[in-house]
Design a protein around this motif. Structure first.
Motif, PDB file in Angstrom:
ATOM      1  N   LYS A  73       0.831  -1.210   0.000  1.00 35.86           N
ATOM      2  CA  LYS A  73       0.000   0.000   0.000  1.00 35.86           C
ATOM      3  C   LYS A  73       0.863   1.256   0.000  1.00 35.86           C
ATOM      4  N   LYS A  74       1.943   1.235   0.753  1.00 33.48           N
ATOM      5  CA  LYS A  74       2.834   2.394   0.797  1.00 33.48           C
ATOM      6  C   LYS A  74       3.502   2.593  -0.571  1.00 33.48           C
ATOM      7  N   GLY A  75       3.852   1.494  -1.227  1.00 32.79           N
ATOM      8  CA  GLY A  75       4.429   1.576  -2.570  1.00 32.79           C
ATOM      9  C   GLY A  75       3.450   2.159  -3.574  1.00 32.79           C
ATOM     10  N   VAL A  76       2.190   1.746  -3.486  1.00 30.81           N
ATOM     11  CA  VAL A  76       1.162   2.278  -4.386  1.00 30.81           C
ATOM     12  C   VAL A  76       0.920   3.756  -4.096  1.00 30.81           C
ATOM     13  N   THR A  77       1.006   4.143  -2.830  1.00 32.18           N
ATOM     14  CA  THR A  77       0.885   5.557  -2.468  1.00 32.18           C
ATOM     15  C   THR A  77       1.927   6.378  -3.224  1.00 32.18           C
ATOM     16  N   LEU A  78       3.163   5.882  -3.261  1.00 28.45           N
ATOM     17  CA  LEU A  78       4.215   6.598  -3.973  1.00 28.45           C
ATOM     18  C   LEU A  78       3.957   6.613  -5.480  1.00 28.45           C
ATOM     19  N   LEU A  79       3.344   5.563  -6.011  1.00 31.38           N
ATOM     20  CA  LEU A  79       2.978   5.558  -7.429  1.00 31.38           C
ATOM     21  C   LEU A  79       1.926   6.627  -7.727  1.00 31.38           C
ATOM     22  N   ILE A  80       1.016   6.846  -6.799  1.00 29.35           N
ATOM     23  CA  ILE A  80      -0.001   7.890  -6.994  1.00 29.35           C
ATOM     24  C   ILE A  80       0.646   9.273  -6.923  1.00 29.35           C
ATOM     25  N   LEU A  82       3.628   9.811  -7.985  1.00 24.78           N
ATOM     26  CA  LEU A  82       4.233   9.878  -9.322  1.00 24.78           C
ATOM     27  C   LEU A  82       3.210  10.321 -10.366  1.00 24.78           C
ATOM     28  N   ILE A  83       1.991   9.814 -10.265  1.00 19.20           N
ATOM     29  CA  ILE A  83       0.928  10.235 -11.188  1.00 19.20           C
ATOM     30  C   ILE A  83       0.673  11.736 -11.039  1.00 19.20           C
ATOM     31  N   GLY A  84       0.644  12.237  -9.803  1.00 19.37           N
ATOM     32  CA  GLY A  84       0.466  13.665  -9.566  1.00 19.37           C
ATOM     33  C   GLY A  84       1.580  14.483 -10.199  1.00 19.37           C
ATOM     34  N   VAL A  85       2.817  13.995 -10.081  1.00 18.29           N
ATOM     35  CA  VAL A  85       3.961  14.682 -10.686  1.00 18.29           C
ATOM     36  C   VAL A  85       3.791  14.763 -12.197  1.00 18.29           C
ATOM     37  N   ARG A  86       3.421  13.639 -12.798  1.00 18.11           N
ATOM     38  CA  ARG A  86       3.289  13.604 -14.264  1.00 18.11           C
ATOM     39  C   ARG A  86       2.139  14.487 -14.739  1.00 18.11           C
ATOM     40  N   LEU A  87       1.032  14.518 -13.979  1.00 14.94           N
ATOM     41  CA  LEU A  87      -0.079  15.398 -14.338  1.00 14.94           C
ATOM     42  C   LEU A  87       0.344  16.857 -14.264  1.00 14.94           C
ATOM     43  N   ASP A  88       1.094  17.211 -13.221  1.00 17.11           N
ATOM     44  CA  ASP A  88       1.598  18.578 -13.104  1.00 17.11           C
ATOM     45  C   ASP A  88       2.469  18.942 -14.299  1.00 17.11           C
ATOM     46  N   LEU A  89       3.353  18.027 -14.687  1.00 14.65           N
ATOM     47  CA  LEU A  89       4.221  18.298 -15.838  1.00 14.65           C
ATOM     48  C   LEU A  89       3.416  18.448 -17.113  1.00 14.65           C
ATOM     49  N   MET A  90       2.440  17.579 -17.296  1.00  7.95           N
ATOM     50  CA  MET A  90       1.632  17.611 -18.501  1.00  7.95           C
ATOM     51  C   MET A  90       0.808  18.892 -18.594  1.00  7.95           C
ATOM     52  N   LEU A  91       0.270  19.327 -17.469  1.00 12.34           N
ATOM     53  CA  LEU A  91      -0.611  20.494 -17.452  1.00 12.34           C
ATOM     54  C   LEU A  91       0.131  21.801 -17.166  1.00 12.34           C
ATOM     55  N   GLY A  92       1.425  21.716 -16.854  1.00  6.66           N
ATOM     56  CA  GLY A  92       2.203  22.907 -16.556  1.00  6.66           C
ATOM     57  C   GLY A  92       1.796  23.600 -15.270  1.00  6.66           C
ATOM     58  N   LEU A  93       1.490  22.820 -14.243  1.00  7.06           N
ATOM     59  CA  LEU A  93       0.982  23.387 -12.990  1.00  7.06           C
ATOM     60  C   LEU A  93       2.033  23.506 -11.886  1.00  7.06           C
ATOM     61  N   GLY A  94       3.290  23.354 -12.204  1.00 10.55           N
ATOM     62  CA  GLY A  94       4.299  23.380 -11.141  1.00 10.55           C
ATOM     63  C   GLY A  94       4.207  22.100 -10.333  1.00 10.55           C
ATOM     64  N   ASN A  95       3.982  22.233  -9.032  1.00 10.07           N
ATOM     65  CA  ASN A  95       3.822  21.056  -8.157  1.00 10.07           C
ATOM     66  C   ASN A  95       2.447  21.027  -7.504  1.00 10.07           C
TER      67      ASN A  95
END
Length: 153
Positions: A73-80, A82-95
């Motif tokens: 579960k903790k590993g999947v938390t970190l994957l989520i 990562l998804i937030g990071v990639r969404l920020d990069l894709m949308l240009g939202l910083g962090n």
């Protein structure tokens, strides 16, 4: 022998920096999340191993299967995260999304830590417990909107 040790530590350092960079950087938000995750895991182990009061097993005692599930579960938390990071990069939202995700998971870990320490008999000031109850209620009230079927969401 010393050069092998240096190479192994160098490899671990390199892997750690790559993982931290992928998760949006080694900032106070990521550090706090990892610290909270570690404290939650350790207090969970203490509740099960010492106090035998875990709600993760039938007997309340330590079980390797429950511990493994917790790590997954903790590993999947970190994957989520990562998804937030990639969404920020894709949308240009910083962090923005990444930090919101990290804060949400930090609060979740905090609730679990308080529950674990409560099972150990550690007293908490009533104001802390009230604040956590409010956070729990607010998080249960948040509804994720369903996507519009016509757009494939």
């Amino acid at each position: 022998m010393e050069t092998i040790k240096i190479k192994i530590f160098g490899l671990f350092g390199m892997l750690g920096s790559i993982i931290a960079q992928i998760l949006g950087g080694w900032d106070s938000a990521l550090q706090t999340l990892l610290i909270f995750m570690a404290i939650d895991y350790i207090t969970g182990l203490i509740v099960a191993g010492v106090f035998k009061k875990s709600n993760k097993s039938d007997s309340g005692a330590l079980q390797s299967n429950a511990g493994w599930k917790g790590l997954c579960k903790k590993g999947v938390t970190l994957l989520i995260v990562l998804i937030g990071v990639r969404l920020d990069l894709m949308l240009g939202l910083g962090n923005f999304i990444r930090n919101a995700v990290v804060i949400g998971f930090c609060l979740n870990e905090l609730v679990s830590i308080v529950e674990n320490t409560g099972l150990m008999g550690v007293p908490f000031p009533p104001i802390v417990l009230q604040a956590i109850e409010i956070l729990k209620k607010k998080s249960n009230e948040v509804k994720i909107p369903k996507g519009d079927e016509s757009h494939g969401l």
